[in-house]
Design an enzyme around this catalytic site. Sequence first.
Site, PDB file in Angstrom:
ATOM      1  N   CYS A  87      89.418 -41.531  79.887  1.00 14.66           N
ATOM      2  CA  CYS A  87      90.135 -40.573  79.048  1.00 14.66           C
ATOM      3  C   CYS A  87      91.613 -40.677  79.392  1.00 14.66           C
ATOM      4  O   CYS A  87      91.971 -40.911  80.555  1.00 14.66           O
ATOM      5  CB  CYS A  87      89.607 -39.171  79.324  1.00 14.66           C
ATOM      6  SG  CYS A  87      90.387 -37.876  78.372  1.00 14.66           S
ATOM      7  N   GLU A  91      86.853 -47.371  78.085  1.00 16.81           N
ATOM      8  CA  GLU A  91      85.541 -46.885  77.665  1.00 16.81           C
ATOM      9  C   GLU A  91      85.436 -46.876  76.146  1.00 16.81           C
ATOM     10  O   GLU A  91      86.382 -46.516  75.440  1.00 16.81           O
ATOM     11  CB  GLU A  91      85.332 -45.475  78.227  1.00 16.81           C
ATOM     12  CG  GLU A  91      83.941 -44.922  78.011  1.00 16.81           C
ATOM     13  CD  GLU A  91      83.734 -43.609  78.748  1.00 16.81           C
ATOM     14  OE1 GLU A  91      83.363 -42.621  78.096  1.00 16.81           O
ATOM     15  OE2 GLU A  91      83.965 -43.590  79.976  1.00 16.81           O
TER      16      GLU A  91
END
Length: 440
Positions: A306, A340
């Site tokens: 993130c 990710e």
Amino acid sequence: MVSIDNTNSTTANGHGAAAAAVDDNMSTDPPAQESNGSQPEFDAYRRRKSTILPLEVGTRVNCRWRDGKYHPVKVIERRKHFSGGSNYYEYYVHYTEFNRRLDEWVHLDQLDLSSVETDVDDKVEDKVTGLKMTRHQKRKIDETHIEGHEELDAASLREHEEFTKVKNIATIELGKYEIETWYFSPFPPEYNECTKLFFCEFCLNFMKRKEQLQRHMKKCDLKHPPGDEIYRDKTLSMFEVDGKKNKIYGQNLCYLAKLFLDHKTLYYDVDLFLFYVLCECDDRGCHMVGYFSKEKQSEESYNLACILTLPPYQRKGYGKFLIAFSYELSKKEAKVGTPERPLSDLGLLSYRGYWTRVLLDILKKHKGNISIKELSDMTAIKAEDILTTLQSLELIQYRKGQHVICADPKVLDRHLKAAGRGGPDVEGSKLIWTPYKEQN
């Protein structure tokens, strides 16, 4: 966002995030071009107004935005004020031309009631939502959030949007800034009635009132994020925070980040993550400007989970710096990394820019042949990411069973110019860090 040191300051767009209750008798007549007609037409409008108010959730109507122009919106929610009659409502609207982060509560007198559409097929989605943005808006979002909703099916997406459709916190105070929020964040129930929260910029504890923050600041002995300072270059510092050792800080960081990230979920099981917090430092301390998180153990070689640059610090290249720093850590670990998945369109754009700048800079300087694996070893960028980047730039061909890089200097210069400038340089020699696996 503006510095709150100025007592006369307002938010950047000139509007508060929450609207006041609107009297049904206040002027809600149509725009000037509509009200210049005959008396019968005006009487017909007033009769129509009395039949459509209060507006139902799902109603489509034009709304006067902060640019003074009318834009199509959809009513997402409404709330009643008990200080007046039956039509004392304000409306939470989504501007169908813009990203959800611009959703807001509006006064009734901001709505052009002559444009109301009530018979709308809700199955027809706003195809322009999130796409019809200026390049300036895209650049701002490009530096802000990476992950989107591509992993959600239609039912899950509807459930997510229903749960997060209304921003619960309108503004926050963090350090010297008052910042308008963008999205819903699942703060504990005791904060349900709050529209503004006050954060300690060092430990990230949040409070309901300014007085509570002032008392807290007299007791808080932190002047930087908890954890280890692993990088310092002039006024920029990076701190590594272990979610297991600093659980409350990690959770508070997630609450804060969710206000600016439109994720399906944000992990609150912070034990599994390391947080890398970027700060601007001065004589008052180290002030957080952004961060990225990373799983301690990732079987998929993810080096970033993130990423966020806080709104007051955007347009300074810090998002690009954070991406570059994640790869610097991968180099220290002696393994390749990749963000990710899934990536949003804007997230992919941000990473493609980084990959393009790094790879093409090497190709410009390199003499002779070079393989995809060699590029991966030099940059810590996953081979698949290198391949797709060079293919998107049409710099790679498949000949005789192998990929061949075609690097014409003029073509490289053109692509580098299109990729734009990077952020502040990451000086690898100033990174003092031991990988988590070696620490344990």
